[in-house]
Design a protein around this motif. Structure first.
Motif, short mmCIF file in Angstrom:
data_model
loop_
_atom_site.label_atom_id
_atom_site.label_comp_id
_atom_site.label_asym_id
_atom_site.label_seq_id
_atom_site.Cartn_x
_atom_site.Cartn_y
_atom_site.Cartn_z
N UNK A 162 -15.07 47.88 -14.15
CA UNK A 162 -16.18 48.35 -13.54
C UNK A 162 -15.65 49.11 -12.17
N UNK A 163 -14.52 49.02 -11.72
CA UNK A 163 -14.09 49.58 -10.46
C UNK A 163 -13.50 50.71 -10.51
N UNK A 164 -12.99 51.46 -11.54
CA UNK A 164 -12.30 52.42 -11.80
C UNK A 164 -11.04 52.49 -10.94
N UNK A 165 -10.48 51.66 -11.07
CA UNK A 165 -9.28 51.59 -10.21
C UNK A 165 -8.27 52.72 -10.45
N UNK A 166 -8.22 53.30 -11.54
CA UNK A 166 -7.33 54.54 -11.60
C UNK A 166 -7.70 55.67 -10.56
N UNK A 167 -8.86 55.53 -10.09
CA UNK A 167 -8.90 56.39 -8.90
C UNK A 167 -8.95 56.02 -7.61
N UNK A 168 -8.09 54.90 -7.54
CA UNK A 168 -8.10 54.13 -6.09
C UNK A 168 -6.55 54.23 -5.71
N UNK A 169 -6.44 54.33 -4.52
CA UNK A 169 -4.95 54.51 -4.11
C UNK A 169 -5.01 53.45 -2.85
N UNK A 170 -3.68 52.70 -2.87
CA UNK A 170 -3.51 51.77 -1.95
C UNK A 170 -2.63 52.30 -0.71
N UNK A 171 -3.48 52.34 0.54
CA UNK A 171 -2.74 52.99 1.58
C UNK A 171 -1.99 52.03 2.29
N UNK A 172 -2.51 50.89 2.43
CA UNK A 172 -1.52 50.01 3.40
C UNK A 172 -2.05 48.43 3.25
N UNK A 173 -1.54 47.57 3.85
CA UNK A 173 -1.94 46.09 3.79
C UNK A 173 -1.57 45.41 5.20
N UNK A 174 -2.43 44.86 5.79
CA UNK A 174 -2.04 43.93 7.08
C UNK A 174 -2.56 42.67 6.79
N UNK A 175 -1.78 41.75 7.58
CA UNK A 175 -1.88 40.34 7.51
C UNK A 175 -2.40 39.72 8.76
N UNK A 176 -3.37 38.74 8.83
CA UNK A 176 -3.91 38.04 9.99
C UNK A 176 -4.11 36.82 9.74
N UNK A 177 -4.15 35.97 10.78
CA UNK A 177 -4.68 34.53 10.65
C UNK A 177 -6.25 34.78 10.71
N UNK A 178 -6.84 33.73 10.27
CA UNK A 178 -8.24 33.79 10.28
C UNK A 178 -8.82 34.13 11.54
N UNK A 179 -8.25 33.53 12.77
CA UNK A 179 -8.77 33.84 13.93
C UNK A 179 -8.55 35.09 14.37
N UNK A 201 -3.74 22.94 6.87
CA UNK A 201 -2.94 23.90 6.36
C UNK A 201 -2.85 25.32 6.74
N UNK A 202 -1.90 25.88 6.57
CA UNK A 202 -1.66 27.44 6.88
C UNK A 202 -2.49 28.15 6.10
N UNK A 203 -3.15 29.19 6.76
CA UNK A 203 -3.87 30.29 5.79
C UNK A 203 -3.73 31.61 6.36
N UNK A 204 -3.67 32.73 5.52
CA UNK A 204 -3.36 34.18 5.92
C UNK A 204 -4.50 34.78 5.27
N UNK A 205 -5.08 35.94 6.01
CA UNK A 205 -5.92 36.77 5.53
C UNK A 205 -5.40 38.16 5.39
N UNK A 206 -5.30 38.77 4.35
CA UNK A 206 -4.71 40.07 4.24
C UNK A 206 -5.88 41.21 3.86
N UNK A 207 -5.65 42.37 4.75
CA UNK A 207 -6.62 43.26 4.35
C UNK A 207 -6.01 44.72 3.85
N UNK A 208 -6.67 45.31 2.80
CA UNK A 208 -5.76 46.44 2.28
C UNK A 208 -6.75 47.51 2.48
N UNK A 209 -6.14 48.54 2.71
CA UNK A 209 -7.02 49.91 2.55
C UNK A 209 -6.79 50.48 1.09
#
Length: 233
Positions: A162-179, A201-209
């Motif tokens: 449903x997302x038509x990922x063939x039209x999507x480009x990954x520009x970058x990823x950043x990683x954060x702690x939840x806080x 336990x440790x947890x990370x959040x990653x945000x992609x463009x």
């Protein structure tokens, strides 16, 4: 050292492509803090105590790699890979194409970045099977909780179509702690408060463009790697 992982067979180009925006065009949603979830619950299948013990052993062996150098570390990494290949149960080490000796010299945040970028690269190719290889259960897709591996695979296949990922480009990823993520992007929307991360336990959040839109995943430790346990775009 992070670049060493990329050059030695990981195949994950962490060098960011020029982005059309300085940050994702939409503020990344931040998961909530309510509820509870056992930290480090690995894999896509039920986890009996015997498998948890094996996962713990692999994690300890992986941690020791950081203390080794040169040929000794390469030998230990190969032994770890053989043990992982014989492991019956849940994925508790990075994918086969990762260079283990280099991967385990990274910090936790750098490891989470490598894993999350590999996940997003699989996502933009529309490969549902590959995407689920990075996942752990229970898995939160948006505000939906998924607890069975067959349901997760079929749901991802439908979601990606449903997302038509063939039209999507990954520009970058950043990683954060939840806080850190909450400080940068504010409190989470109500529909994501089923996501839990401060229950231990440790947890990370990653945000992609993704073509100027933000997508966020949550990562938890599982054995000797990090698993994606929640996704929202």
């Amino acid at each position: 050292m992070l670049l060493l992982v990329l050059r030695l067979g990981v195949g994950l180009a962490l060098a960011q492509a020029p982005s059309p925006t300085a940050r994702p065009a939409e503020a990344a949603p931040t998961p909530g803090v309510e509820g509870s979830q056992a930290p480090g619950a690995p894999g896509l299948d039920p986890v009996p105590s015997s498998i948890r013990r094996q996962a713990d052993e692999l994690a300890r062996a992986a941690a020791k790699l950081k203390e080794l150098q040169g040929a000794e570390r390469e030998k230990a990494a190969e032994e770890l890979r053989k043990r992982a290949a014989a492991f019956i149960g849940n994925p508790v080490v990075p994918p086969r194409e990762f260079d283990l000796a280099a991967f385990y010299t990274l910090t936790d945040a750098e490891q989470a970045l490598v894993v999350s970028r590999a996940f997003f690269e699989a996502l933009v190719t529309g490969d549902a099977g590959r995407v689920t290889e990075f996942a752990g259960l229970p898995f939160m897709l948006e505000d939906r909780r998924i607890e069975r591996p067959d349901e997760l695979r079929s749901t991802w296949a439908k979601h990606l179509r449903s997302k038509r990922t063939d039209l999507v480009t990954l520009y970058g990823v950043e990683v954060f702690t939840p806080a850190e993520l909450e400080k940068k992007h504010g409190p989470p929307p109500a529909r994501l408060r089923g996501w839990t991360w401060r229950s231990g336990g440790p947890v990370f959040m990653a945000v992609a463009n993704l073509s100027g839109r933000a997508a966020v995943v949550q990562l938890r430790p599982a054995g000797g790697t990090w698993q994606i346990v929640a996704y929202h775009d």
